[in-house]
Design an enzyme around this catalytic site. Structure first.
Site: not given
Ligand code: PMP
Length: 434
Positions: A150, A245, A273
Site C-alpha cells: 500500500y 516506500d 509517520k
Molecule cells: N505508504 C505506506 C507504506 C504506508 O503505510 C502509508 C500509510 N499507511 C502510506 C504510504 C500513506 O501515508 P498517509 O496515510 O500518511 O498518507
C-alpha cells in the site's frame, strides 16, 4: 481472569452516531470505522506513554500507536516541549524556518542513501510526488508495483493485479480512470519469475518500481533479501528507478529504514509517520541529481502551503533526536522479540495455528499456522480468528488497530512490565480462541 462482558462504550457510541452525520462512515479515514472487526470505534480522549484512554475512561495498552508514528509512545516529554515552545512563536508562516534545516540535517547527516529531501504533509503526498519525480526524470510513464503493498491513496497506485503473471493493473477504487490504472503494472511479491518477465517485456517503459521493502500493510510479508536485490539489479539494467516506500519502515526498523536494514540503496525514498513525531509530515528524497528535477530547480512541479510546517518539524526533530541515540533500535527490537517470543512459545506449546510475525518493533498476528508467507495471495482471508482476538483483547485492555491485515507497533514507552502484562493477556485470549 475471564471476561464475558464487553467494555462499556456508551460515550464512544454516542459520539460515533453524531460523527456519522458529519463524515462518510463516521470517520476521517476508513480503517478507523472498525468495519472489519464488526464493532463500533472507540473515541480516544488521551494518551500517555504506551497507554490510551477512551471517552468512557477505559484504559488500554496501545499497540496501534497512531498506525506507527508514535515510536516514543504518546505525549513524550521531549516532543511535547518542543511542540509547545515552537507553537508559542506562531503556527505557520509559509516562509522558510530554521527548523526545516534542523530536521533535514538530523536525517541527511546519518543517511548515505539520499543527498536531499523535500518535506510534505503525508505519506500519500510523499509517494505521489516521488512518482511524478520518477516520471519527470526518466521521461517514462509506467510504474511497477507489487500486489499487497500500500502506498497511500495515490490514483496510480490504487490498483490491483489483473489475472496473469505480468498484468496491467485494474483500479481498486471508483474514481480512478482505467487509463491511469493501465499505466501501473502489478506483480506478486517474492515472485522471481514474474519480476524477470516484467522487465523483459516492458522494462524500458517503466519509470520506477515502487515497493514497501518491508511490506506491512497487508500482513507482514517479509521479503527474502535476494528478491529485493534482484529487483535492484533489474532496475539498474533497465534504467528503472527503484523507489523504496519507507513510510512505515523508515526510522522504524533502523534510523535509515529498510535501506539500512538490508543494505540496499534505492534511488528514491519516501518517508512519513515517525518522521513527524505524531504531526503530519512526509518526505521524499534522492540523490542531488534526481532531486535537481524538483521545482524550483527543475521541471517537476510540487508544492505545499503547510509543507515543512514549523510545529510539525519541531515534533519530528524531538522524536528523531531520541531515535538517533545509540542503542535505540537494538533495545526496541530486543524487547519486542521477548514479547513476541512469549506469545509464540505459548501458541507453539499448545499447538495453536497462530504465530506473531515480527521484524524490528513491528509485529503481525498471523492466523496462517506456522507457514511463513511472503505474498498477498497466501494470506488466509478468513479473519474470524482476528475478529475474536481483537474483541477479547479490547475487553482486557489491549488496543490493536481494527483490522487483521494491519501490523502492530511496540514503542519505546512500552516497559518490560507493560509487555509482560500484554503478553499474558494475549496468551489468555489465545487459550479462549483455540
Ligand atoms: N505508504 C505506506 C507504506 C504506508 O503505510 C502509508 C500509510 N499507511 C502510506 C504510504 C500513506 O501515508 P498517509 O496515510 O500518511 O498518507
Amino acid at each position: 481472569m475471564r471476561i464475558d462482558q464487553d467494555i462499556s462504550r456508551a460515550t464512544s457510541e454516542a459520539l460515533y452516531a453524531k460523527a456519522k452525520t458529519y463524515f462518510p462512515g463516521g470517520v476521517n479515514s476508513p480503517v478507523r470505522a472498525f468495519k472489519s472487526v464488526e464493532g463500533s470505534p472507540l473515541f480516544i480522549k488521551r494518551g500517555n506513554g504506551c497507554r490510551i484512554w477512551d471517552e468512557d475512561n477505559n484504559e488500554f495498552i496501545d499497540f496501534c500507536c497512531s498506525w506507527g508514528p508514535l515510536i516514543l509512545g504518546h505525549n513524550h516529554p521531549a516532543v511535547y516541549e518542543n511542540v509547545v515552545k515552537t507553537l508559542q512563536n506562531g503556527a505557520s508562516f509559509g516562509a522558510p524556518t530554521r527548523l526545516e534545516n534542523e530536521l533535514a540535517e538530523l536525517i541527511l547527516s546519518r543517511n548515505h542513501y539520499i543527498d536531499k529531501l523535500r518535506f510534505v504533509s503525508s505519506g500519500t503526498e510523499a509517494v505521489m510526488s516521488a512518482i511524478r519525480l520518477a516520471r519527470g526524470c526518466t521521461g517514462r510513464s509506467k510504474i511497477l508495483k507489487f500486489e499487497g503493498c500500500y502506498h497511500g491513496h495515490v490514483d496510480a497506485l490504487l490498483v490491483k493485479a489483473g489475472s496473469g503473471l505480468v498484468t496491467f493493473g485494474e483500479s481498486s477504487s471508483a474514481g480512478v480512470p482505467e487509463a491511469l490504472a493501465n499505466e501501473t503494472v502489478v506483480i506478486a511479491l517474492n515472485d522471481h519469475e514474474a519480476l524477470k518477465k516484467c522487465f523483459e517485456q516492458i522494462g524500458g517503459e517503466i519509470a520506477c518500481a515502487i515497493i514497501e521493502p518491508i511490506p506491512a500493510n497487508n500482513g507482514l510479508l517479509l521479503q527474502e533479501k535476494n528478491f529485493l536485490l534482484e529487483l535492484k539489479e533489474l532496475c539498474e539494467k533497465y534504467g528503472v528507478l527503484l523507489l523504496f516506500d519507507e513510510v512505515i519502515s523508515g526510522f522504524r526498523v533502523a534510523f535509515n529504514g529498510a535501506a539500512e536494514y538490508y543494505g540496499i540503496k534505492p534511488d528514491i525514498v519516501t518517508y512519513g509517520k515517525i518522521i513527524g513525531g505524531g504531526l503530519p509530515v512526509g518526505a521524499y528524497g534522492a540523490s542531488k541529481e534526481i532531486m535537481g528535477f524538483v521545482s524550483p530547480d527543475g521541471p517537476v512541479y510540487q508544492a505545499g502551503t503547510l509543507s515543512g510546517n514549523p510545529v510539525a518539524m519541531a515534533a519530528g526533530i524531538a522524536q528523531l533526536t531520541e531515535c538517533a541515540k545509540p542503542g535505540f533500535y537494538e533495545e526496541l527490537k530486543s524487547k519486542t522479540d521477548r514479547f513476541v517470543g512469549k506469545i509464540n512459545d505459548h501458541a507453539s506449546n499448545n499447538g495453536y495455528p497462530f504465530e506473531m510475525v515480527t521484524i524490528g518493533s513491528i509485529f503481525w498476528l498471523s492466523f496462517n499456522g506456522k507457514k511463513r508467507i511472503h505474498s498477498a495471495a497466501e494470506i488466509d482471508p478468513d479473519m474470524s480468528g482476528f475478529k475474536r482476538m481483537h474483541k477479547e483483547l479490547l475487553n482486557r485492555g489491549v488496543y490493536l488497530g481494527p483490522s487483521g491485515y494491519e501490523v502492530g507497533f511496540v514503542s519505546q514507552a512500552h516497559s518490560e512490565e507493560d509487555l509482560n502484562r500484554a503478553a499474558e493477556i494475549f496468551c489468555e485470549v489465545l487459550d479462549r480462541i483455540f
